[in-house]
Motif scaffolding. Structure first.
Motif, PDB file in Angstrom:
ATOM      1  N   HIS B   6     -15.457  -6.821 -15.806  1.00 29.46           N
ATOM      2  CA  HIS B   6     -15.265  -5.549 -15.594  1.00 29.46           C
ATOM      3  C   HIS B   6     -14.496  -5.383 -14.096  1.00 29.46           C
ATOM      4  O   HIS B   6     -13.666  -4.574 -14.041  1.00 29.46           O
ATOM      5  CB  HIS B   6     -16.035  -4.694 -16.068  1.00 29.46           C
ATOM      6  CG  HIS B   6     -16.631  -4.636 -17.370  1.00 29.46           C
ATOM      7  ND1 HIS B   6     -15.798  -4.668 -18.346  1.00 29.46           N
ATOM      8  CD2 HIS B   6     -17.813  -5.169 -18.001  1.00 29.46           C
ATOM      9  CE1 HIS B   6     -16.489  -4.935 -19.423  1.00 29.46           C
ATOM     10  NE2 HIS B   6     -17.809  -5.146 -19.186  1.00 29.46           N
ATOM     11  N   GLY B   8     -12.418  -6.892 -12.315  1.00 30.60           N
ATOM     12  CA  GLY B   8     -11.127  -7.113 -12.332  1.00 30.60           C
ATOM     13  C   GLY B   8     -10.159  -5.929 -13.222  1.00 30.60           C
ATOM     14  O   GLY B   8      -9.244  -6.137 -12.985  1.00 30.60           O
ATOM     15  N   LEU B   9     -10.951  -5.198 -13.787  1.00 32.54           N
ATOM     16  CA  LEU B   9      -9.943  -4.427 -15.025  1.00 32.54           C
ATOM     17  C   LEU B   9      -9.247  -3.439 -14.326  1.00 32.54           C
ATOM     18  O   LEU B   9      -8.188  -2.849 -14.766  1.00 32.54           O
ATOM     19  CB  LEU B   9     -11.032  -3.664 -15.788  1.00 32.54           C
ATOM     20  CG  LEU B   9     -11.415  -4.576 -17.013  1.00 32.54           C
ATOM     21  CD1 LEU B   9     -12.717  -4.019 -17.764  1.00 32.54           C
ATOM     22  CD2 LEU B   9     -10.613  -5.247 -17.870  1.00 32.54           C
ATOM     23  N   LEU B  12      -5.406  -3.426 -13.894  1.00 38.57           N
ATOM     24  CA  LEU B  12      -4.587  -3.861 -15.179  1.00 38.57           C
ATOM     25  C   LEU B  12      -3.622  -3.000 -15.366  1.00 38.57           C
ATOM     26  O   LEU B  12      -2.564  -2.907 -15.979  1.00 38.57           O
ATOM     27  CB  LEU B  12      -5.675  -3.910 -16.476  1.00 38.57           C
ATOM     28  CG  LEU B  12      -6.529  -5.132 -16.546  1.00 38.57           C
ATOM     29  CD1 LEU B  12      -7.503  -5.136 -17.694  1.00 38.57           C
ATOM     30  CD2 LEU B  12      -5.743  -6.323 -16.651  1.00 38.57           C
ATOM     31  N   ASN B  15      -2.977   4.565 -14.652  1.00 33.33           N
ATOM     32  CA  ASN B  15      -3.923   5.699 -14.703  1.00 33.33           C
ATOM     33  C   ASN B  15      -4.957   5.114 -15.711  1.00 33.33           C
ATOM     34  O   ASN B  15      -5.968   5.699 -15.492  1.00 33.33           O
ATOM     35  CB  ASN B  15      -3.539   7.001 -14.984  1.00 33.33           C
ATOM     36  CG  ASN B  15      -2.434   7.477 -14.200  1.00 33.33           C
ATOM     37  OD1 ASN B  15      -2.546   7.200 -12.881  1.00 33.33           O
ATOM     38  ND2 ASN B  15      -1.597   8.158 -14.611  1.00 33.33           N
ATOM     39  N   TYR B  16      -5.018   4.221 -16.073  1.00 30.80           N
ATOM     40  CA  TYR B  16      -6.293   3.928 -17.473  1.00 30.80           C
ATOM     41  C   TYR B  16      -7.557   3.878 -16.569  1.00 30.80           C
ATOM     42  O   TYR B  16      -8.401   4.169 -17.293  1.00 30.80           O
ATOM     43  CB  TYR B  16      -5.615   2.332 -17.859  1.00 30.80           C
ATOM     44  CG  TYR B  16      -6.446   2.077 -18.967  1.00 30.80           C
ATOM     45  CD1 TYR B  16      -6.363   2.737 -20.316  1.00 30.80           C
ATOM     46  CD2 TYR B  16      -7.463   1.145 -19.040  1.00 30.80           C
ATOM     47  CE1 TYR B  16      -7.255   2.689 -21.249  1.00 30.80           C
ATOM     48  CE2 TYR B  16      -8.350   0.959 -20.140  1.00 30.80           C
ATOM     49  CZ  TYR B  16      -8.252   1.803 -21.263  1.00 30.80           C
ATOM     50  OH  TYR B  16      -8.893   1.490 -22.428  1.00 30.80           O
ATOM     51  N   MET B  17      -7.609   3.176 -15.507  1.00 33.22           N
ATOM     52  CA  MET B  17      -8.918   3.152 -14.990  1.00 33.22           C
ATOM     53  C   MET B  17      -9.108   3.987 -13.680  1.00 33.22           C
ATOM     54  O   MET B  17      -9.739   3.435 -12.771  1.00 33.22           O
ATOM     55  CB  MET B  17      -9.069   1.285 -14.612  1.00 33.22           C
ATOM     56  CG  MET B  17      -9.217   0.716 -15.845  1.00 33.22           C
ATOM     57  SD  MET B  17     -10.470   0.916 -16.898  1.00 33.22           S
ATOM     58  CE  MET B  17     -12.013   0.514 -16.087  1.00 33.22           C
ATOM     59  N   SER B  18      -8.245   4.968 -13.569  1.00 38.24           N
ATOM     60  CA  SER B  18      -8.165   5.872 -12.420  1.00 38.24           C
ATOM     61  C   SER B  18      -9.504   6.473 -12.110  1.00 38.24           C
ATOM     62  O   SER B  18     -10.193   6.704 -13.146  1.00 38.24           O
ATOM     63  CB  SER B  18      -7.079   6.897 -12.468  1.00 38.24           C
ATOM     64  OG  SER B  18      -7.481   7.685 -13.454  1.00 38.24           O
ATOM     65  N   LYS B  19     -10.041   6.556 -11.117  1.00 40.87           N
ATOM     66  CA  LYS B  19     -11.265   7.325 -10.644  1.00 40.87           C
ATOM     67  C   LYS B  19     -11.037   8.722 -10.594  1.00 40.87           C
ATOM     68  O   LYS B  19     -10.271   9.213  -9.860  1.00 40.87           O
ATOM     69  CB  LYS B  19     -11.523   6.565  -9.345  1.00 40.87           C
ATOM     70  CG  LYS B  19     -11.887   5.179  -9.262  1.00 40.87           C
ATOM     71  CD  LYS B  19     -13.251   4.737  -9.682  1.00 40.87           C
ATOM     72  CE  LYS B  19     -13.554   3.217  -9.724  1.00 40.87           C
ATOM     73  NZ  LYS B  19     -14.718   3.037 -10.417  1.00 40.87           N
ATOM     74  N   ILE B  20     -12.010   9.182 -11.326  1.00 32.50           N
ATOM     75  CA  ILE B  20     -12.128  10.782 -11.273  1.00 32.50           C
ATOM     76  C   ILE B  20     -13.262  11.214 -10.611  1.00 32.50           C
ATOM     77  O   ILE B  20     -14.230  11.306 -11.308  1.00 32.50           O
ATOM     78  CB  ILE B  20     -11.701  11.506 -12.559  1.00 32.50           C
ATOM     79  CG1 ILE B  20     -10.419  10.747 -13.146  1.00 32.50           C
ATOM     80  CG2 ILE B  20     -11.830  12.840 -12.608  1.00 32.50           C
ATOM     81  CD1 ILE B  20     -10.212  11.043 -14.633  1.00 32.50           C
ATOM     82  N   LYS B  86      -9.985  15.429 -10.907  1.00 32.67           N
ATOM     83  CA  LYS B  86      -8.711  15.072 -10.258  1.00 32.67           C
ATOM     84  C   LYS B  86      -7.496  16.135 -11.250  1.00 32.67           C
ATOM     85  O   LYS B  86      -6.792  16.602 -10.433  1.00 32.67           O
ATOM     86  CB  LYS B  86      -8.451  13.699 -10.676  1.00 32.67           C
ATOM     87  CG  LYS B  86      -7.454  13.214 -10.108  1.00 32.67           C
ATOM     88  CD  LYS B  86      -7.135  11.448 -10.231  1.00 32.67           C
ATOM     89  CE  LYS B  86      -6.064  10.908  -9.294  1.00 32.67           C
ATOM     90  NZ  LYS B  86      -6.174   9.641  -9.697  1.00 32.67           N
TER      91      LYS B  86
END
Lengths: 776, 120
Positions: B6, B8-9, B12, B15-20, B86
């Motif tokens: 995870h 490394g995700l 990828l 916005n898929y793994m963007s931090k909110i 966000k």
């Protein structure tokens, strides 16, 4: 592909969290339910062969048959089939992170609620029609059990819908772009939104019926309120339910048509926009079911206009399917035959829908067989046919074998012919003036009734051919390759699984592990206990109408069920609070940093539930001539103190969460405990308030209440909220138990955040309720 | 299962793994913000109860409704952290506005079509 042993292992069937396997369970359950609901249809048609009784002894028995047939086909066959295809296909189509649904355990819970719902509904024997209009549904036996069944079906559907939204929204692999998704994924997404928005409103309507039957409320009383209110609330869900059923079918059929036309779907973007348009408009057309109720003319014009408008996106889809075929080279295998039948039948159903939306015609055709013909063209001849098409198309992938083509084609011709004969006969009967839901009729209708019955038997025979086709398929040799089993030039092209992508790009070997969970189905089954308790409290048991309050203390069975549930709950809390947080979901870490859509989507459904409950109550209040001054009948200062208690609890909850984020575990636990205590204080305060009101006699559910309608609405709003507080306290207790065992840390406190959001939302709802119920 | 995968995700895509998440400065002040919010909610509740004893009139109803909305908005914005999200507009729109709008159609039609019995 299924390994073939799944259905031989009860433990696997019970505990599986694998979406594909749960999809198969949905198919199997829906098929069994199809046989039962179909048998009822044949009994109905047999009865109507002549005007004289043949099978049913009384009109009530006949009423039971069409109630169970309709309820079963909608809630236990067609809706679950959509969920079954969703489970089997959606995770693969979006390359979800572990090729699974976002919440694997909840997925299991959602499925097992379906067989439970089925049993309740089949055994209820309610004689009220699937629409359950009051006052009939208040008076007839069996309705409590029927409602419990529907609440289970609706809850199953809602959990599934939230799971689909999360799987598509959050679980989708980053390389699967929105506008390249299979249209079935779009159909499932829009259907899920509709379920989330509309199902809570149906639950509210059903609970109001349950309360009217057993707790002396008067929501739909013909003398103290207005039974028409039920129709608004009921159809707010039940018209979108048509689209809940048909949107996944649109997606499935688009794939089948494109594949067997050996080309791409024509107008992909317009297909997506059309489905979005249908989903949005579907919540603004329900009152076209109510043109003959004497509905306000302004309301009628609004709904007739919106109903005409919603036909446009459906038309776009039909023309796109036709153009897809025109542009391609059609191969007529069984799935394509069913797909062609879908277009023909759905168009007939759709056009007859536009036709009956003309108010002048509806006034004549309403409640006749014409309407029965119309919706059977949409549901049985449309949606179910799309499911058959897709079932045959995906059969090789599911089993690794090929179904028997000859039998499948016989299935098609008998089904198609039977559908056409029966439903056209229905429409002729309707135009002749035959009303629906009668077990006898004047002899002049006999010919068309007999034609309809012949058609129904053709449909029944077709299912035998389907069973033979499947049986022969399962007995046949395995296919050498599943790349292109229909020799169409392309096969089941899913995006690359996420695990494969990661292995290729990053060299990491992600093991996909589908754990068995016995606690998930046990949780679903445990929920039967309080409902059995409730049913036992009704006078004479679940098959009779009674006053639950009067028999509360005297029902030994009811108390046993409730105690069993509490014991189970305690055991479950103890067991799950000991579980290591990491064991709950293998992909938890993968989701770190994401917004918690799971709770927000759930809260959105709660918003519409409370909007319906509070808003409808306000609408009644605005129109009421004798609403009491709340300062005279309710204690505002007392409730203001309770409001203050809840506000403090929100503060302590927020503070508690902040402490766990900072790693101060002692203060985290201390403030969490404060929150639980405050929640209990609020609940206790509410119980004391109820007891005082009952003693004073103005706001009570007793027969001699001064303000019966006000009382009903007061207890509905505050009671539902109190139930939410109770659930919140239980979950907070669970989190506290786990916290005491070191289950949370500075870096691992997702569940504290989720329950915190829920708790604040409950507080927010009370702020609104306090104003509209007590102050205004 | 190898959870290290995870890490490394986040690379990828998009916005898929963007931090909110709430930014660091705000996080330190949250206890103070919660206390102020709690005080504001308490004061508004007292004002509400007092206002409910005023002579009946449309203006009292408007005041009470505005106070209720303000209190609910405070709980949503601060305690539920929508303000610190966000994209607060996305949460507000999807979780509150759209369901409220859909429910409002039902409320309007029930109100418009209500034919209650005299005395009810």
């Amino acid at each position: 592909m299924n390994d073939g042993n799944f259905f031989r292992s009860p433990k696997r069937m019970l505990g599986t969290t694998n979406a594909a396997e749960l999809g198969l369970l949905y198919f199997a359950t829906a098929f069994i339910n199809l046989l039962i609901a179909g048998t009822y249809a044949l009994l109905i048609r047999t009865e109507l062969w002549t005007p004289d009784p043949i099978y049913f002894d009384t009109a009530k028995d006949y009423n039971v048959a069409f109630t169970i047939h309709g309820t079963g086909m909608i809630f236990l066959v067609v809706v679950p089939l959509g969920a079954g295809f969703g489970n089997y296909l959606v995770p693969k189509m979006v390359a979800a992170d572990n090729n699974d649904m976002y919440w694997p355990k909840w997925n299991n819970v959602a499925f097992w609620m379906l067989p439970i719902a089925s049993v309740f509904i089949w055994f209820s024997q309610a004689p009220i029609g699937w629409t359950a209009y009051p006052p009939l549904s208040i008076l007839m036996p069996g309705v409590d059990m029927w409602i419990v069944g529907l609440v289970f079906a609706g809850t199953s559907s809602s959990i599934g819908a939230i799971n689909f939204v999360l799987t598509i929204w959050k679980g989708r692999a980053p390389y699967v772009k929105w506008m390249s998704m299979d249209l079935f994924v779009w159909g499932t997404l829009f259907t899920s939104f509709l379920v989330i928005i509309a199902t809570p409103v149906l639950t509210a309507a059903l609970v109001m019926i349950l309360l009217d039957r057993n707790f002396n409320t008067v929501f739909f009383s013909e003398s103290l309120s207005n039974p028409i209110l039920y129709q608004h609330v009921f159809w707010f869900y039940s018209h979108p339910a048509v689209y809940i059923m048909v949107l996944p079918a649109f997606g499935l059929i688009s794939t089948v048509i494109a594949k067997f036309s050996r080309t791409q779907v024509f107008g992909y973007s317009s297909m997506v926009i059309a489905m979005a348009g249908i989903a949005i408009l579907s919540v603004s057309v329900w009152a076209h079911h109510m043109y003959t109720t004497g509905i306000d003319p302004f309301v009628r014009i609004f709904f007739t206009s919106m109903t005409f408008v919603i036909a446009i996106p459906s038309g776009i889809k039909v023309f796109n399917w036709l153009t897809t075929m025109y542009a391609g080279r059609i191969k007529l295998r069984a799935p394509m035959l069913f797909a062609l039948a879908f277009i023909v039948m759905f168009t007939m159903g759709g056009i007859t829908g536009v036709y009956i939306n003309i108010i002048a015609l509806d006034l004549n055709l309403h409640d006749t067989y014409w309407v029965v013909g119309h919706f059977h063209f949409i549901v049985a001849a449309g949606t179910l046919v799309a499911m058959f098409a897709s079932f045959y198309y995906y059969f090789p992938e599911i089993t690794g074998k090929m179904y028997d083509e000859k039998m499948a084609k016989l299935h098609f011709w008998f089904w198609f012919g039977g559908n056409f004969i029966t439903f056209v006969a229905f429409q002729v009967l309707g135009m002749e003036g035959m009303p629906r839901r009668y077990y006898t009729y004047p002899e002049e209708f006999q010919l068309w009734h007999q034609i309809a019955t012949i058609g129904a038997y053709l449909m029944g025979i077709s299912i035998i051919f389907m069973a033979i086709s499947i049986h022969r398929g399962l007995k046949s040799e395995k296919l050498e390759s599943l790349d292109d089993p229909f020799e169409l030039g392309s096969g089941y092209d899913y995006p690359e699984p996420f695990a494969d992508y990661i292995k290729r790009e990053h060299g990491e070997d992600l093991v996909i592990e589908h754990k068995l969970s016995i606690w998930a189905p046990a949780g679903a089954f445990s929920l039967v206990l309080p409902f059995l308790g409730l049913l036992a409290f009704t006078e004479g048991g679940p098959f009779a109408r009674g006053k639950a309050l009067e028999s509360f203390s005297g029902s030994l069975g009811g108390n046993i069920f409730i105690v069993l549930f509490l014991v189970y709950l305690g055991f479950f809390f103890q067991k799950e609070s000991s579980a290591h947080i990491g064991e709950l979901n293998p992909v938890d870490k993968y989701r770190e940093g994401e917004r918690h859509w799971e709770i927000w989507v759930f809260l959105a459904s709660e918003v519409i539930f409370f909007t319906a409950v509070i808003g409808v109550s306000q609408a009644i209040k605005w129109n009421s001539l004798t609403w009491p001054d709340t300062n005279d009948v309710l204690s505002v200062p007392y409730t203001a103190v309770l409001t203050f208690v809840l506000i403090i609890s929100s503060f302590t909850m927020a503070t508690s969460l902040e402490h766990v984020k900072n790693g101060d575990m002692e203060k985290f636990k201390k403030y969490l405990l404060f929150t639980i205590i405050l929640g209990l204080v609020f609940l206790t305060g509410q119980i004391i308030e109820y007891a005082q009101l009952a003693g004073e006699g103005d706001v009570t559910l007793a027969d001699n209440a001064t303000y019966p309608l006000f009382s009903s609405i007061f207890y509905l709003q505050t009671g539902f909220h109190g139930l939410h507080v109770l659930v919140g306290v239980l979950f907070l207790g669970f989190v506290y138990l786990r916290a005491r065992k070191g289950g949370y840390s500075k870096d691992n406190h997702t569940y504290v955040e989720l329950i915190g959001l829920y708790w604040h939302f409950v507080d927010l709802v009370w702020i609104i309720l306090f104003t509209v119920v007590y102050l205004i | 299962m190898d959870n290290s995968i995870h890490s490394g995700l986040s690379d990828l895509g998009g916005n898929y793994m963007s931090k909110i998440e709430i930014n660091e400065d705000t996080e330190h002040n949250m206890f103070g913000i919660y206390k102020n919010t709690f005080l504001a909610l308490t004061i508004m509740t007292i004002v509400e109860v007092a206002a409910s004893y005023l002579p009946d009139g449309a203006y009292v109803t408007v005041i009470l409704l505005l106070l209720a909305v303000a209190k609910a908005a405070l709980v949503g914005a601060v305690f539920m952290h929508i303000k610190y999200d966000k994209t607060p507009w996305l949460l507000t729109l999807s979780v509150f506005v759209v369901p409220l709008a859909a429910g409002s159609i039902l409320i309007f039609n029930v109100w418009k079509d209500w034919r209650g019995v005299a005395g009810a």
